[in-house]
Design a protein around this motif. Structure first.
Motif, PDB file in Angstrom:
ATOM      1  N   LYS A  57       0.857  -1.177   0.000  1.00  0.00           N
ATOM      2  CA  LYS A  57       0.000   0.000   0.000  1.00  0.00           C
ATOM      3  C   LYS A  57       0.896   1.231   0.000  1.00  0.00           C
ATOM      4  N   LEU A  58       0.320   2.363  -0.408  1.00  0.00           N
ATOM      5  CA  LEU A  58       1.057   3.621  -0.496  1.00  0.00           C
ATOM      6  C   LEU A  58       0.408   4.654   0.405  1.00  0.00           C
ATOM      7  N   ARG A  59       1.233   5.489   1.036  1.00  0.00           N
ATOM      8  CA  ARG A  59       0.732   6.586   1.865  1.00  0.00           C
ATOM      9  C   ARG A  59       1.395   7.885   1.398  1.00  0.00           C
ATOM     10  N   ASN A  60       0.567   8.903   1.135  1.00  0.00           N
ATOM     11  CA  ASN A  60       1.066  10.214   0.729  1.00  0.00           C
ATOM     12  C   ASN A  60       1.318  11.030   1.998  1.00  0.00           C
ATOM     13  N   ASN A  61       2.576  11.167   2.374  1.00  0.00           N
ATOM     14  CA  ASN A  61       2.957  11.909   3.572  1.00  0.00           C
ATOM     15  C   ASN A  61       3.247  13.376   3.296  1.00  0.00           C
ATOM     16  N   GLY A  62       2.962  13.832   2.082  1.00  0.00           N
ATOM     17  CA  GLY A  62       3.224  15.220   1.728  1.00  0.00           C
ATOM     18  C   GLY A  62       1.962  16.061   1.713  1.00  0.00           C
ATOM     19  N   GLN A  63       2.091  17.266   1.184  1.00  0.00           N
ATOM     20  CA  GLN A  63       0.989  18.224   1.138  1.00  0.00           C
ATOM     21  C   GLN A  63       0.467  18.459  -0.271  1.00  0.00           C
ATOM     22  N   ARG A  64       0.909  17.661  -1.233  1.00  0.00           N
ATOM     23  CA  ARG A  64       0.476  17.807  -2.623  1.00  0.00           C
ATOM     24  C   ARG A  64      -0.339  16.591  -3.034  1.00  0.00           C
ATOM     25  N   THR A  65      -1.168  16.772  -4.054  1.00  0.00           N
ATOM     26  CA  THR A  65      -1.925  15.652  -4.623  1.00  0.00           C
ATOM     27  C   THR A  65      -1.111  15.043  -5.747  1.00  0.00           C
ATOM     28  N   VAL A  66      -1.077  13.719  -5.783  1.00  0.00           N
ATOM     29  CA  VAL A  66      -0.314  12.973  -6.778  1.00  0.00           C
ATOM     30  C   VAL A  66      -1.296  12.298  -7.730  1.00  0.00           C
ATOM     31  N   THR A  67      -1.073  12.444  -9.035  1.00  0.00           N
ATOM     32  CA  THR A  67      -1.971  11.839 -10.017  1.00  0.00           C
ATOM     33  C   THR A  67      -1.417  10.548 -10.604  1.00  0.00           C
ATOM     34  N   GLU A  68      -0.136  10.275 -10.388  1.00  0.00           N
ATOM     35  CA  GLU A  68       0.446   9.014 -10.863  1.00  0.00           C
ATOM     36  C   GLU A  68       1.630   8.649  -9.985  1.00  0.00           C
ATOM     37  N   VAL A  69       1.719   7.357  -9.658  1.00  0.00           N
ATOM     38  CA  VAL A  69       2.857   6.820  -8.912  1.00  0.00           C
ATOM     39  C   VAL A  69       3.337   5.565  -9.621  1.00  0.00           C
ATOM     40  N   ARG A  70       4.638   5.502  -9.861  1.00  0.00           N
ATOM     41  CA  ARG A  70       5.240   4.279 -10.424  1.00  0.00           C
ATOM     42  C   ARG A  70       6.120   3.668  -9.347  1.00  0.00           C
ATOM     43  N   VAL A  71       5.827   2.415  -9.010  1.00  0.00           N
ATOM     44  CA  VAL A  71       6.584   1.676  -8.002  1.00  0.00           C
ATOM     45  C   VAL A  71       7.456   0.649  -8.716  1.00  0.00           C
ATOM     46  N   HIS A  72       8.738   0.646  -8.394  1.00  0.00           N
ATOM     47  CA  HIS A  72       9.696  -0.293  -8.991  1.00  0.00           C
ATOM     48  C   HIS A  72      10.014  -1.375  -7.958  1.00  0.00           C
ATOM     49  N   VAL A  73       9.864  -2.641  -8.360  1.00  0.00           N
ATOM     50  CA  VAL A  73      10.106  -3.771  -7.466  1.00  0.00           C
ATOM     51  C   VAL A  73      11.244  -4.615  -8.025  1.00  0.00           C
ATOM     52  N   ASN A  74      12.220  -4.917  -7.161  1.00  0.00           N
ATOM     53  CA  ASN A  74      13.320  -5.818  -7.502  1.00  0.00           C
ATOM     54  C   ASN A  74      13.070  -7.165  -6.835  1.00  0.00           C
TER      55      ASN A  74
END
Length: 144
Positions: A57-74
């Protein structure tokens, strides 16, 4: 009635200096998106039996809205070497992805997959040690 133009002189040194602008960049904002509950294993039932599975899961700890997140998994082998890499787009505004969740991630918001859905990356070799993964936020797109 006549208008009279009077010259107005203001010394440049008397003008207030503008406040410094600190625009947050996409690169600096990545650190404010936390990956929590990272899990990887192999499916145990049905069509998923033996298939690599990833959940987080992802948590936005900032003060801006994010419209896209790319997660890289190794994916790592028993020696800790990377044997496969995969990118996932859990937050996006387009109509693609695992859950068609095209909502932005606002400040303080959490994006979470359901407990019975997983990402199923293709091409993970048999040398992968189940459970051995690392992940980081590769990129974000900020709402203007």
């Amino acid at each position: 009635m006549a208008l009279v133009a009077l010259p107005v002189f203001v010394a440049l040194s008397e003008l207030p200096e503008p406040a410094p602008v600190t625009k947050e960049t996409r690169d600096s904002y990545r650190a404010k998106i936390a990956i929590e509950g990272l899990f990887a294993g192999r499916g145990t039932a049905g069509e998923q039996a033996g298939m690599p599975l990833v959940w987080f899961k992802l948590r936005n700890n900032g003060q801006r809205t994010v419209t896209e997140v790319r997660v890289h998994v190794n994916f790592l082998n028993e020696h800790g070497d990377i044997v496969h890499e995969a990118d996932f787009y859990p937050v996006h505004e387009d109509d693609y992805g695992i859950d068609r969740n095209n909502k932005p991630l606002g400040p303080g918001d959490v994006w979470q997959m359901s407990n019975i859905r997983y990402y199923m990356p293709q091409g993970v070799p048999h040398t992968w040690k189940p459970g051995a993964v690392t992940a980081h936020v590769e990129s974000v797109r900020l709402k203007e």
